[in-house]
Design a protein around this motif. Structure first.
Motif, mmCIF file in Angstrom:
data_model
loop_
_atom_site.group_PDB
_atom_site.id
_atom_site.type_symbol
_atom_site.label_atom_id
_atom_site.label_comp_id
_atom_site.label_asym_id
_atom_site.label_seq_id
_atom_site.Cartn_x
_atom_site.Cartn_y
_atom_site.Cartn_z
ATOM 1 N N VAL A 4 1.325 -1.103 -0.038
ATOM 2 C CA VAL A 4 0.049 -0.177 0.340
ATOM 3 C C VAL A 4 0.591 0.895 -0.293
ATOM 4 N N GLU A 5 0.478 2.223 -0.802
ATOM 5 C CA GLU A 5 0.901 3.800 0.102
ATOM 6 C C GLU A 5 0.164 4.559 0.269
ATOM 7 N N ARG A 6 1.374 5.000 1.662
ATOM 8 C CA ARG A 6 0.235 5.752 2.368
ATOM 9 C C ARG A 6 0.729 7.385 2.551
ATOM 10 N N TYR A 7 -0.476 8.283 3.021
ATOM 11 C CA TYR A 7 -0.699 9.689 3.140
ATOM 12 C C TYR A 7 -0.488 9.978 4.116
ATOM 13 N N PRO A 8 0.312 10.840 4.874
ATOM 14 C CA PRO A 8 0.268 11.066 5.689
ATOM 15 C C PRO A 8 -1.303 12.276 6.357
ATOM 16 N N SER A 14 -8.551 10.914 8.247
ATOM 17 C CA SER A 14 -8.041 10.971 6.948
ATOM 18 C C SER A 14 -9.569 10.924 6.134
ATOM 19 N N HIS A 95 -8.884 1.027 -1.051
ATOM 20 C CA HIS A 95 -8.006 2.487 -0.054
ATOM 21 C C HIS A 95 -9.087 1.798 1.808
ATOM 22 N N GLU A 101 -3.662 8.778 8.950
ATOM 23 C CA GLU A 101 -2.985 9.016 7.459
ATOM 24 C C GLU A 101 -4.396 8.185 6.660
ATOM 25 N N TYR A 102 -4.329 8.014 5.001
ATOM 26 C CA TYR A 102 -4.764 7.529 4.303
ATOM 27 C C TYR A 102 -4.248 6.188 3.534
ATOM 28 N N ARG A 103 -4.251 4.998 3.096
ATOM 29 C CA ARG A 103 -3.556 4.080 2.017
ATOM 30 C C ARG A 103 -4.491 3.922 1.249
#
Length: 157
Positions: A4-8, A14, A95, A101-103
């Motif tokens: 997964v890509e993590r976005y703080p 989030s 998602h 964060e969201y992933r």
């Protein structure tokens, strides 16, 4: 570990910020077409909606049972091979919106895969060719080709 890509995020959780990551128009459009597909009795029409409207990669003769819920925000991140079955009321999520964060993660389901009813597939998971996932499972890790898995937590059968 899932891929997964993590976005703080800063500020509220989030999910309160979801429309910074996906447009409202896309979410409403996708939701409407997903609901049509969920109840549609025609498998070819269902697959047409998934391919042409939602941007999913769906193989030949793949069958999505009644009430399957694909990711409303990022369905284009779902790939399903040929001749697979996604069971009744299963959920395919690409998602996760968390507190800080969201992933996002792709879901890749191979060919000749059988996914039972009420299965949840989490973001970043790959299910190999000829695998079987038992009803009610939560798929939180990759499943190798020809494996038989089930349960929550997921285990080999």
């Amino acid at each position: 570990m899932r891929n997964v890509e993590r976005y703080p995020v800063e500020g509220p959780n989030s999910l309160w910020q979801v429309y910074r990551t996906v447009s409202r128009l896309k979410a409403v459009r996708n939701f409407a077409f997903i609901q049509i597909a969920r109840y549609c009795p025609s498998l070819p029409l269902k697959n047409w909606i998934y391919r042409r409207v939602l941007g999913m990669k769906v193989g030949d003769r793949t069958a999505f049972a009644l009430m399957v819920m694909v990711d409303v925000f990022f369905p284009e991140r779902i790939t399903v091979g040929d001749n697979s079955i996604i069971g009744y009321n299963s959920t395919l999520l690409t998602h996760e919106y968390l507190i800080d964060e969201y992933r996002l993660g792709n879901i890749t389901i191979g060919s000749n895969v059988m996914i039972g009813a009420n299965v949840t597939v989490l973001p970043g998971v790959t299910i190999g060719d000829h695998a079987v996932v038992a009803a009610g499972a939560v798929v939180h890790r990759d499943v190798p080709a020809h494996a038989r898995v089930g349960g929550n937590p997921l285990r080999d059968l």
